[in-house]
Design a protein around this motif. Sequence first.
Motif, PDB file in Angstrom:
ATOM      1  N   ARG A   1      12.345 -16.022 -58.830  1.00 47.66           N
ATOM      2  CA  ARG A   1      13.298 -15.509 -59.814  1.00 47.66           C
ATOM      3  C   ARG A   1      13.156 -14.002 -59.984  1.00 47.66           C
ATOM      4  N   TYR A   2      11.953 -13.510 -59.819  1.00 47.22           N
ATOM      5  CA  TYR A   2      11.697 -12.068 -59.957  1.00 47.22           C
ATOM      6  C   TYR A   2      10.743 -11.620 -58.858  1.00 47.22           C
ATOM      7  N   LYS A   3      10.943 -10.393 -58.414  1.00 44.99           N
ATOM      8  CA  LYS A   3      10.053  -9.849 -57.397  1.00 44.99           C
ATOM      9  C   LYS A   3       9.991  -8.337 -57.573  1.00 44.99           C
ATOM     10  N   ILE A   4       8.762  -7.823 -57.576  1.00 45.10           N
ATOM     11  CA  ILE A   4       8.571  -6.372 -57.647  1.00 45.10           C
ATOM     12  C   ILE A   4       7.775  -5.961 -56.423  1.00 45.10           C
ATOM     13  N   ILE A   5       8.305  -5.009 -55.665  1.00 42.05           N
ATOM     14  CA  ILE A   5       7.623  -4.528 -54.458  1.00 42.05           C
ATOM     15  C   ILE A   5       7.723  -3.021 -54.417  1.00 42.05           C
ATOM     16  N   GLU A   6       6.934  -2.422 -53.545  1.00 50.60           N
ATOM     17  CA  GLU A   6       7.028  -0.987 -53.324  1.00 50.60           C
ATOM     18  C   GLU A   6       7.942  -0.728 -52.117  1.00 50.60           C
ATOM     19  N   LYS A   7       8.532   0.447 -52.109  1.00 42.49           N
ATOM     20  CA  LYS A   7       9.434   0.773 -50.999  1.00 42.49           C
ATOM     21  C   LYS A   7       8.669   0.681 -49.682  1.00 42.49           C
ATOM     22  N   ARG A   8       9.403   0.309 -48.681  1.00 45.94           N
ATOM     23  CA  ARG A   8       8.926   0.098 -47.319  1.00 45.94           C
ATOM     24  C   ARG A   8       8.220  -1.247 -47.132  1.00 45.94           C
ATOM     25  N   GLN A   9       8.010  -2.000 -48.226  1.00 47.06           N
ATOM     26  CA  GLN A   9       7.467  -3.352 -48.062  1.00 47.06           C
ATOM     27  C   GLN A   9       8.582  -4.312 -47.670  1.00 47.06           C
ATOM     28  N   SER A  10       8.192  -5.510 -47.299  1.00 46.09           N
ATOM     29  CA  SER A  10       9.136  -6.554 -46.927  1.00 46.09           C
ATOM     30  C   SER A  10       9.201  -7.597 -48.038  1.00 46.09           C
ATOM     31  N   VAL A  11      10.358  -8.279 -48.091  1.00 45.68           N
ATOM     32  CA  VAL A  11      10.525  -9.329 -49.100  1.00 45.68           C
ATOM     33  C   VAL A  11      11.478 -10.384 -48.560  1.00 45.68           C
TER      34      VAL A  11
ATOM     35  N   ALA B   1      12.107  -2.403 -47.449  1.00 40.29           N
ATOM     36  CA  ALA B   1      12.941  -2.224 -48.636  1.00 40.29           C
ATOM     37  C   ALA B   1      13.050  -0.747 -49.014  1.00 40.29           C
ATOM     38  N   LYS B   2      14.200  -0.393 -49.592  1.00 43.05           N
ATOM     39  CA  LYS B   2      14.440   0.935 -50.125  1.00 43.05           C
ATOM     40  C   LYS B   2      14.668   0.832 -51.626  1.00 43.05           C
ATOM     41  N   LEU B   3      14.556   1.972 -52.304  1.00 42.10           N
ATOM     42  CA  LEU B   3      14.754   1.984 -53.755  1.00 42.10           C
ATOM     43  C   LEU B   3      16.115   1.422 -54.137  1.00 42.10           C
ATOM     44  N   GLU B   4      17.137   1.759 -53.323  1.00 43.94           N
ATOM     45  CA  GLU B   4      18.504   1.333 -53.655  1.00 43.94           C
ATOM     46  C   GLU B   4      18.751  -0.161 -53.448  1.00 43.94           C
ATOM     47  N   ASP B   5      17.753  -0.873 -52.943  1.00 42.98           N
ATOM     48  CA  ASP B   5      17.883  -2.325 -52.797  1.00 42.98           C
ATOM     49  C   ASP B   5      17.572  -3.055 -54.102  1.00 42.98           C
ATOM     50  N   SER B   6      17.137  -2.333 -55.118  1.00 46.40           N
ATOM     51  CA  SER B   6      16.887  -2.953 -56.419  1.00 46.40           C
ATOM     52  C   SER B   6      18.193  -3.546 -56.941  1.00 46.40           C
ATOM     53  N   ALA B   7      18.197  -4.843 -57.176  1.00 41.86           N
ATOM     54  CA  ALA B   7      19.422  -5.554 -57.531  1.00 41.86           C
ATOM     55  C   ALA B   7      19.071  -7.009 -57.797  1.00 41.86           C
ATOM     56  N   VAL B   8      20.086  -7.765 -58.210  1.00 40.67           N
ATOM     57  CA  VAL B   8      19.945  -9.219 -58.277  1.00 40.67           C
ATOM     58  C   VAL B   8      20.607  -9.798 -57.035  1.00 40.67           C
TER      59      VAL B   8
ATOM     60  N   PHE C   1      29.664 -22.110 -56.430  1.00 33.02           N
ATOM     61  CA  PHE C   1      28.666 -22.415 -57.443  1.00 33.02           C
ATOM     62  C   PHE C   1      27.488 -21.471 -57.217  1.00 33.02           C
ATOM     63  N   PHE C   2      27.065 -20.816 -58.272  1.00 35.23           N
ATOM     64  CA  PHE C   2      26.042 -19.791 -58.151  1.00 35.23           C
ATOM     65  C   PHE C   2      24.680 -20.268 -58.635  1.00 35.23           C
ATOM     66  N   GLY C   3      23.646 -19.757 -57.970  1.00 35.71           N
ATOM     67  CA  GLY C   3      22.286 -19.959 -58.421  1.00 35.71           C
ATOM     68  C   GLY C   3      21.917 -18.923 -59.462  1.00 35.71           C
ATOM     69  N   PRO C   4      20.698 -18.991 -59.989  1.00 35.95           N
ATOM     70  CA  PRO C   4      20.268 -18.078 -61.052  1.00 35.95           C
ATOM     71  C   PRO C   4      19.979 -16.663 -60.573  1.00 35.95           C
ATOM     72  N   GLY C   5      19.814 -16.501 -59.269  1.00 39.03           N
ATOM     73  CA  GLY C   5      19.566 -15.168 -58.733  1.00 39.03           C
ATOM     74  C   GLY C   5      18.096 -14.815 -58.670  1.00 39.03           C
ATOM     75  N   THR C   6      17.785 -13.835 -57.813  1.00 39.78           N
ATOM     76  CA  THR C   6      16.450 -13.243 -57.726  1.00 39.78           C
ATOM     77  C   THR C   6      16.596 -11.768 -58.082  1.00 39.78           C
ATOM     78  N   ARG C   7      15.874 -11.355 -59.115  1.00 38.61           N
ATOM     79  CA  ARG C   7      15.924  -9.939 -59.513  1.00 38.61           C
ATOM     80  C   ARG C   7      14.842  -9.185 -58.758  1.00 38.61           C
ATOM     81  N   LEU C   8      15.268  -8.270 -57.886  1.00 42.97           N
ATOM     82  CA  LEU C   8      14.341  -7.467 -57.076  1.00 42.97           C
ATOM     83  C   LEU C   8      14.242  -6.062 -57.647  1.00 42.97           C
ATOM     84  N   THR C   9      13.013  -5.625 -57.863  1.00 46.43           N
ATOM     85  CA  THR C   9      12.759  -4.246 -58.258  1.00 46.43           C
ATOM     86  C   THR C   9      11.936  -3.583 -57.174  1.00 46.43           C
ATOM     87  N   VAL C  10      12.442  -2.488 -56.631  1.00 48.30           N
ATOM     88  CA  VAL C  10      11.727  -1.744 -55.595  1.00 48.30           C
ATOM     89  C   VAL C  10      11.236  -0.439 -56.217  1.00 48.30           C
ATOM     90  N   LEU C  11       9.914  -0.244 -56.213  1.00 49.95           N
ATOM     91  CA  LEU C  11       9.310   0.948 -56.834  1.00 49.95           C
ATOM     92  C   LEU C  11       8.975   2.018 -55.803  1.00 49.95           C
TER      93      LEU C  11
END
Lengths: 113, 115
Positions: free
Chosen positions: A9-19, A82-89, A103-113
């Motif tokens: 549901r949520y994911k926080i990664i640093e830029k250049r990491q994979s997800v 990942a890039k900073l601009e990939d931060s999104a749901v 029909f939509f799922g709840p989404g995954t909120r990605l934050t790229v730091l």
Amino acid sequence: EAGVAQSPRYKIIEKRQSVAFWCNPISGHATLYWYQQILGQGPKLLIQFQNNGVVDDSQLPKDRFSAERLKGVDSTLKIQPAKLEDSAVYLCASSLEGGGREFFGPGTRLTVL
Amino acid sequence: AQSVSQHNHHVILSEAASLELGCNYSYGGTVNLFWYVQYPGQHLQLLLKYFSGDPLVKGIKGFEAEFIKSKFSFNLRKPSVQWSDTAEYFCAVNAGGAGRRALTFGSGTRLQVQP
């Protein structure tokens, strides 16, 4: 009726990491979609599958994004790197067939730091 | 390519006020039209849809929308809003008929209903 499942549901990664994100559509739905929703905007299609074939990936940044739908059921969406601009749901949706009600799922909120 | 415009980005109403949210689309062929709603902390849910037939469609929770082909519009209405209608509303369109394409969404309208 079970809905569209997504994880995590949520994911926080640093830029250049994979997800990677996972989606399990509603049983029997042939069409699966991945959307990206940036804060303050509407969802934007990344890729549409019909069974395990790609119908539309014209807006998928293929240099860093990839998606697959093995066996025409579950799907994974990967970002590498990942890039900073990939931060999104990241939203997964499914429908019985393309062009119908989605029909939509709840989404995954990605934050790229 | 199809596009969707929602002109109201943020709307604030008092309970019992009437609501109309604008939606215009750009596409030359047959379209299916949708309104989705996202309540705080919840996922996108279908409010109503138009595929063909009567251009006035009724959805859940007292919402309705009218398809006006000549104006390329599909405005959402509700005669009397409630506090529980506070949410974000998205208009969406996909190519009808054999197109079978995914949805194109507008940028959304955030509705805030004050008690």
